[in-house]
Scaffold this motif. Sequence first.
Motif, PDB file in Angstrom:
ATOM      1  N   TYR A  98       0.716  -1.177   0.081  1.00 46.54           N
ATOM      2  CA  TYR A  98       0.096   0.102  -0.106  1.00 46.54           C
ATOM      3  C   TYR A  98       0.981   1.120   0.055  1.00 46.54           C
ATOM      4  CZ  TYR A  98      -4.627  -2.022   0.697  1.00 46.54           C
ATOM      5  OH  TYR A  98      -5.728  -2.779   0.669  1.00 46.54           O
ATOM      6  N   ILE A  99       1.974   1.166   0.793  1.00 48.20           N
ATOM      7  CA  ILE A  99       2.692   2.389   0.802  1.00 48.20           C
ATOM      8  C   ILE A  99       3.551   2.715  -0.290  1.00 48.20           C
ATOM      9  CG2 ILE A  99       4.759   3.324   1.808  1.00 48.20           C
ATOM     10  CD1 ILE A  99       4.410   1.557   4.334  1.00 48.20           C
ATOM     11  N   PHE A 100       3.923   1.599  -1.166  1.00 49.06           N
ATOM     12  CA  PHE A 100       4.607   1.998  -2.495  1.00 49.06           C
ATOM     13  C   PHE A 100       3.353   2.475  -3.591  1.00 49.06           C
ATOM     14  CE2 PHE A 100       7.923  -1.034  -0.523  1.00 49.06           C
ATOM     15  CZ  PHE A 100       8.905   0.081  -0.492  1.00 49.06           C
ATOM     16  N   GLN A 101       2.511   1.618  -3.536  1.00 48.27           N
ATOM     17  CA  GLN A 101       1.371   2.236  -4.276  1.00 48.27           C
ATOM     18  C   GLN A 101       0.851   3.519  -4.092  1.00 48.27           C
ATOM     19  OE1 GLN A 101      -2.011  -0.544  -4.020  1.00 48.27           O
ATOM     20  NE2 GLN A 101      -0.984  -2.491  -4.662  1.00 48.27           N
ATOM     21  N   ALA A 102       0.712   3.830  -3.136  1.00 54.08           N
ATOM     22  CA  ALA A 102       0.350   5.387  -2.823  1.00 54.08           C
ATOM     23  C   ALA A 102       1.484   6.070  -3.307  1.00 54.08           C
ATOM     24  CB  ALA A 102       0.080   5.449  -1.211  1.00 54.08           C
ATOM     25  N   LEU A 103       2.588   6.075  -3.210  1.00 56.37           N
ATOM     26  CA  LEU A 103       3.782   6.882  -3.723  1.00 56.37           C
ATOM     27  C   LEU A 103       3.712   6.864  -5.156  1.00 56.37           C
ATOM     28  CD1 LEU A 103       6.626   6.341  -1.140  1.00 56.37           C
ATOM     29  CD2 LEU A 103       4.935   8.454  -1.243  1.00 56.37           C
ATOM     30  N   ARG A 104       3.621   5.629  -5.723  1.00 54.34           N
ATOM     31  CA  ARG A 104       3.513   5.509  -7.241  1.00 54.34           C
ATOM     32  C   ARG A 104       2.273   6.325  -7.756  1.00 54.34           C
ATOM     33  NH1 ARG A 104       3.985  -0.289  -6.272  1.00 54.34           N
ATOM     34  NH2 ARG A 104       6.270  -0.770  -6.113  1.00 54.34           N
ATOM     35  N   ALA A 105       1.155   6.131  -7.127  1.00 55.57           N
ATOM     36  CA  ALA A 105       0.151   6.898  -7.496  1.00 55.57           C
ATOM     37  C   ALA A 105       0.087   8.598  -7.257  1.00 55.57           C
ATOM     38  CB  ALA A 105      -1.024   6.649  -6.606  1.00 55.57           C
ATOM     39  N   GLY A 106       1.184   9.095  -6.639  1.00 57.20           N
ATOM     40  CA  GLY A 106       1.565  10.450  -6.554  1.00 57.20           C
ATOM     41  C   GLY A 106       1.286  11.092  -5.193  1.00 57.20           C
ATOM     42  N   ALA A 107       1.032  10.187  -4.139  1.00 57.75           N
ATOM     43  CA  ALA A 107       0.584  10.802  -2.887  1.00 57.75           C
ATOM     44  C   ALA A 107       2.042  11.493  -2.318  1.00 57.75           C
ATOM     45  CB  ALA A 107       0.098   9.756  -1.930  1.00 57.75           C
ATOM     46  N   SER A 108       1.611  12.478  -1.629  1.00 52.54           N
ATOM     47  CA  SER A 108       2.747  13.361  -1.073  1.00 52.54           C
ATOM     48  C   SER A 108       3.268  12.931   0.595  1.00 52.54           C
ATOM     49  CB  SER A 108       2.663  14.824  -0.769  1.00 52.54           C
ATOM     50  OG  SER A 108       2.411  15.438  -2.385  1.00 52.54           O
ATOM     51  N   GLY A 109       2.192  12.025   1.086  1.00 55.56           N
ATOM     52  CA  GLY A 109       2.589  11.415   2.460  1.00 55.56           C
ATOM     53  C   GLY A 109       1.816  10.190   2.619  1.00 55.56           C
ATOM     54  N   TYR A 110       2.185   9.543   3.871  1.00 57.23           N
ATOM     55  CA  TYR A 110       1.467   8.310   4.134  1.00 57.23           C
ATOM     56  C   TYR A 110       1.684   8.155   5.778  1.00 57.23           C
ATOM     57  CZ  TYR A 110       0.055   3.456   3.768  1.00 57.23           C
ATOM     58  OH  TYR A 110      -0.501   2.196   3.907  1.00 57.23           O
ATOM     59  N   MET A 111       0.574   8.118   6.105  1.00 56.76           N
ATOM     60  CA  MET A 111       0.523   8.018   7.929  1.00 56.76           C
ATOM     61  C   MET A 111      -0.694   7.342   8.334  1.00 56.76           C
ATOM     62  SD  MET A 111      -0.755  11.863   9.474  1.00 56.76           S
ATOM     63  CE  MET A 111      -0.212  11.212  10.836  1.00 56.76           C
ATOM     64  N   LEU A 112      -0.491   6.633   9.622  1.00 59.11           N
ATOM     65  CA  LEU A 112      -1.463   5.817  10.126  1.00 59.11           C
ATOM     66  C   LEU A 112      -2.434   6.617  10.938  1.00 59.11           C
ATOM     67  CD1 LEU A 112       0.845   2.621  11.449  1.00 59.11           C
ATOM     68  CD2 LEU A 112      -0.442   3.165   9.115  1.00 59.11           C
ATOM     69  N   LYS A 113      -3.695   6.301  11.088  1.00 55.67           N
ATOM     70  CA  LYS A 113      -4.743   6.995  11.614  1.00 55.67           C
ATOM     71  C   LYS A 113      -4.579   6.909  13.072  1.00 55.67           C
ATOM     72  CE  LYS A 113      -8.586   5.839   8.559  1.00 55.67           C
ATOM     73  NZ  LYS A 113      -9.874   5.220   8.207  1.00 55.67           N
ATOM     74  N   GLU A 114      -3.812   5.895  13.862  1.00 52.98           N
ATOM     75  CA  GLU A 114      -3.586   5.869  15.196  1.00 52.98           C
ATOM     76  C   GLU A 114      -2.620   6.928  15.629  1.00 52.98           C
ATOM     77  OE1 GLU A 114       0.299   2.947  15.313  1.00 52.98           O
ATOM     78  OE2 GLU A 114      -1.994   1.805  15.315  1.00 52.98           O
ATOM     79  N   ALA A 115      -2.024   7.773  14.512  1.00 51.43           N
ATOM     80  CA  ALA A 115      -1.185   8.986  14.759  1.00 51.43           C
ATOM     81  C   ALA A 115      -1.497  10.136  14.520  1.00 51.43           C
ATOM     82  CB  ALA A 115       0.411   8.605  14.096  1.00 51.43           C
ATOM     83  N   ALA A 116      -2.723  10.152  14.192  1.00 51.15           N
ATOM     84  CA  ALA A 116      -3.642  11.520  13.665  1.00 51.15           C
ATOM     85  C   ALA A 116      -3.512  12.369  14.786  1.00 51.15           C
ATOM     86  CB  ALA A 116      -4.912  11.018  13.049  1.00 51.15           C
ATOM     87  N   ASP A 117      -3.912  12.175  15.864  1.00 53.97           N
ATOM     88  CA  ASP A 117      -4.345  12.861  17.051  1.00 53.97           C
ATOM     89  C   ASP A 117      -2.917  13.946  17.439  1.00 53.97           C
ATOM     90  OD1 ASP A 117      -3.022  10.643  18.009  1.00 53.97           O
ATOM     91  OD2 ASP A 117      -4.006  10.766  19.927  1.00 53.97           O
ATOM     92  N   THR A 118      -1.841  13.210  17.305  1.00 55.82           N
ATOM     93  CA  THR A 118      -0.454  13.954  17.565  1.00 55.82           C
ATOM     94  C   THR A 118       0.275  14.700  16.336  1.00 55.82           C
ATOM     95  OG1 THR A 118       0.622  11.541  17.340  1.00 55.82           O
ATOM     96  CG2 THR A 118      -0.139  12.501  19.486  1.00 55.82           C
ATOM     97  N   ASP A 119       0.068  13.559  15.142  1.00 55.68           N
ATOM     98  CA  ASP A 119       1.152  13.997  13.802  1.00 55.68           C
ATOM     99  C   ASP A 119       0.360  14.808  12.833  1.00 55.68           C
ATOM    100  OD1 ASP A 119       2.990  13.091  15.479  1.00 55.68           O
ATOM    101  OD2 ASP A 119       3.043  11.007  14.699  1.00 55.68           O
ATOM    102  N   LEU A 120      -0.850  14.475  12.872  1.00 56.35           N
ATOM    103  CA  LEU A 120      -1.577  15.064  11.596  1.00 56.35           C
ATOM    104  C   LEU A 120      -1.377  16.418  10.946  1.00 56.35           C
ATOM    105  CD1 LEU A 120      -3.415  14.389   9.241  1.00 56.35           C
ATOM    106  CD2 LEU A 120      -5.432  14.957  10.775  1.00 56.35           C
ATOM    107  N   ILE A 121      -1.296  17.518  12.215  1.00 52.04           N
ATOM    108  CA  ILE A 121      -1.241  18.746  11.887  1.00 52.04           C
ATOM    109  C   ILE A 121      -0.070  19.213  11.112  1.00 52.04           C
ATOM    110  CG2 ILE A 121      -1.179  21.084  12.650  1.00 52.04           C
ATOM    111  CD1 ILE A 121      -4.191  19.618  12.654  1.00 52.04           C
ATOM    112  N   SER A 122       1.292  18.488  11.957  1.00 52.21           N
ATOM    113  CA  SER A 122       2.674  18.839  11.609  1.00 52.21           C
ATOM    114  C   SER A 122       2.829  18.039   9.994  1.00 52.21           C
ATOM    115  CB  SER A 122       3.351  18.231  12.397  1.00 52.21           C
ATOM    116  OG  SER A 122       3.515  16.898  12.596  1.00 52.21           O
ATOM    117  N   ALA A 123       2.014  16.994   9.568  1.00 52.97           N
ATOM    118  CA  ALA A 123       2.018  16.432   8.471  1.00 52.97           C
ATOM    119  C   ALA A 123       1.677  17.157   7.432  1.00 52.97           C
ATOM    120  CB  ALA A 123       1.508  14.917   8.484  1.00 52.97           C
ATOM    121  N   LEU A 124       0.452  17.935   7.616  1.00 55.05           N
ATOM    122  CA  LEU A 124      -0.264  18.564   6.591  1.00 55.05           C
ATOM    123  C   LEU A 124       0.604  19.943   6.435  1.00 55.05           C
ATOM    124  CD1 LEU A 124      -3.992  18.294   7.949  1.00 55.05           C
ATOM    125  CD2 LEU A 124      -2.956  17.504   5.818  1.00 55.05           C
ATOM    126  N   HIS A 125       1.199  20.118   7.275  1.00 48.59           N
ATOM    127  CA  HIS A 125       2.030  21.575   7.045  1.00 48.59           C
ATOM    128  C   HIS A 125       3.260  21.241   6.177  1.00 48.59           C
ATOM    129  CE1 HIS A 125       0.391  23.609  10.676  1.00 48.59           C
ATOM    130  NE2 HIS A 125       0.132  24.336   9.960  1.00 48.59           N
TER     131      HIS A 125
END
Length: 224
Positions: A98-125
């Motif tokens: 999934y990680i490689f497929q996402a990057l091949r598709a053109g995604a700029s990032g990949y993160m797990l939902k379990e980390a959203a509460d702590t890391d999502l804001i910084s990832a978006l920036h």
Amino acid sequence: MTTTTKASQKIRILLADDHTILRAGLKMMLNAQPDMEVVGEAQDGRQALQEALRLQPDIVLMDITMPDMSGIEATRQIKKQVPETKVLILTMHENDEYIFQALRAGASGYMLKEAADTDLISALHVIQNGQVYLSPVAQSVMVGDYLQRVRAGEEKDSYESLTEREREILKLVAEGYTNTKIAERLVISPKTVDTHRTHIMDKLNLHSRAELVKYAMRRGLLED
């Protein structure tokens, strides 16, 4: 003046996830940020594509497993049709493929939902600034893939064959800068940048921006 105006604009975000409660929670968290605004929602991949075309958001926050069209395919279509829109995959899957497929598709990032509460804001920036964000899990997968290739003798490093200008452009492309922005920064024409970019791809045997980013990460070019 233009820079100040742009800096004051909010990051426009489209949420794509088939779980209504999760979208509601993310919307509340993101709208609470002074520089972010959720401008739309989608409950499946096809709707995510339609809304991305209609709204042209800065970033799509994309789940992978959704009905009708997967997040990976939706990402691929969005990057084809609205290339300026960035995609951050937000998923529960740690699956290597999934990680490689996402990057091949053109995604700029990949993160797990379990980390959203702590890391999502910084990832978006990070992504809004034109860089690539990978969760620790995704980074580990990519390093493991690199080491496996080295052991198998598949990793041919042609970096030494690049000129100084080509190395400079490689780093900027991997960081997410467009040909126009690179041209402005290096005071050369966009056509010259495109020519250098083609030479870089040929020398390194790369076929997409995702592969280029992956290569740049392995070389440690994105650490600074």
